[in-house]
Design a protein around this motif. Structure first.
Motif, short mmCIF file in Angstrom:
data_model
loop_
_atom_site.label_atom_id
_atom_site.label_comp_id
_atom_site.label_asym_id
_atom_site.label_seq_id
_atom_site.Cartn_x
_atom_site.Cartn_y
_atom_site.Cartn_z
N ASN A 1 0.86 -1.17 0.00
CA ASN A 1 0.00 0.00 0.00
C ASN A 1 0.90 1.23 0.00
N GLY A 2 0.80 2.04 -1.03
CA GLY A 2 1.65 3.22 -1.17
C GLY A 2 1.41 4.29 -0.13
N ILE B 1 0.90 -5.97 1.14
CA ILE B 1 -0.34 -6.62 0.75
C ILE B 1 -0.08 -8.07 0.36
N GLY B 2 1.00 -8.29 -0.38
CA GLY B 2 1.32 -9.65 -0.80
C GLY B 2 2.40 -9.67 -1.85
N ASP C 1 -10.64 -5.07 -4.02
CA ASP C 1 -10.46 -4.70 -2.61
C ASP C 1 -9.99 -3.27 -2.45
N GLU C 2 -9.28 -2.74 -3.45
CA GLU C 2 -8.74 -1.38 -3.35
C GLU C 2 -9.79 -0.31 -3.64
#
Length: 93
Positions: free
Chosen positions: A33-34, A40-41, A91-92
């Motif tokens: 996540n920036g 995240i993965g 999801d984002e």
């Protein structure tokens, strides 16, 4: 126990349920996540051609979410299951 990123990259990825090998962590791309910096993965890469001069890799349509990591051992990383990159995109939103 501390571990260097270079040591982590040399670990083999294995799905626990089926015992499927997904290569090494070094063959993946880190997804984070920036805004928050949270991991995240890892996006799984597909390799093309065994004897290719350029060991080309292309993104696949799946990734290993960080929450699916079960164990980081001496030589391997065990994880639950992969997820679709489409799930990540939804999801984002």
């Amino acid at each position: 126990m501390t571990m260097l990123l270079s040591e982590l990259a040399q670990k083999e990825l294995i799905q626990v349920e089926d015992g499927v090998r997904y290569g090494y962590l070094a063959d993946t791309d880190l997804i984070f996540n920036g805004r928050t910096g949270d991991i995240i993965g890892f996006e799984i890469k597909k390799k093309f051609g065994r004897f290719s001069f350029k060991n080309r890799q292309e993104p696949s349509d799946e990734f290993i979410p960080w929450h699916e990591i079960v164990l980081i051992g001496e030589h391997r990383i065990l994880f639950g299951k992969t997820h679709s990159m489409d799930e990540l995109a939804s999801d984002e939103r």
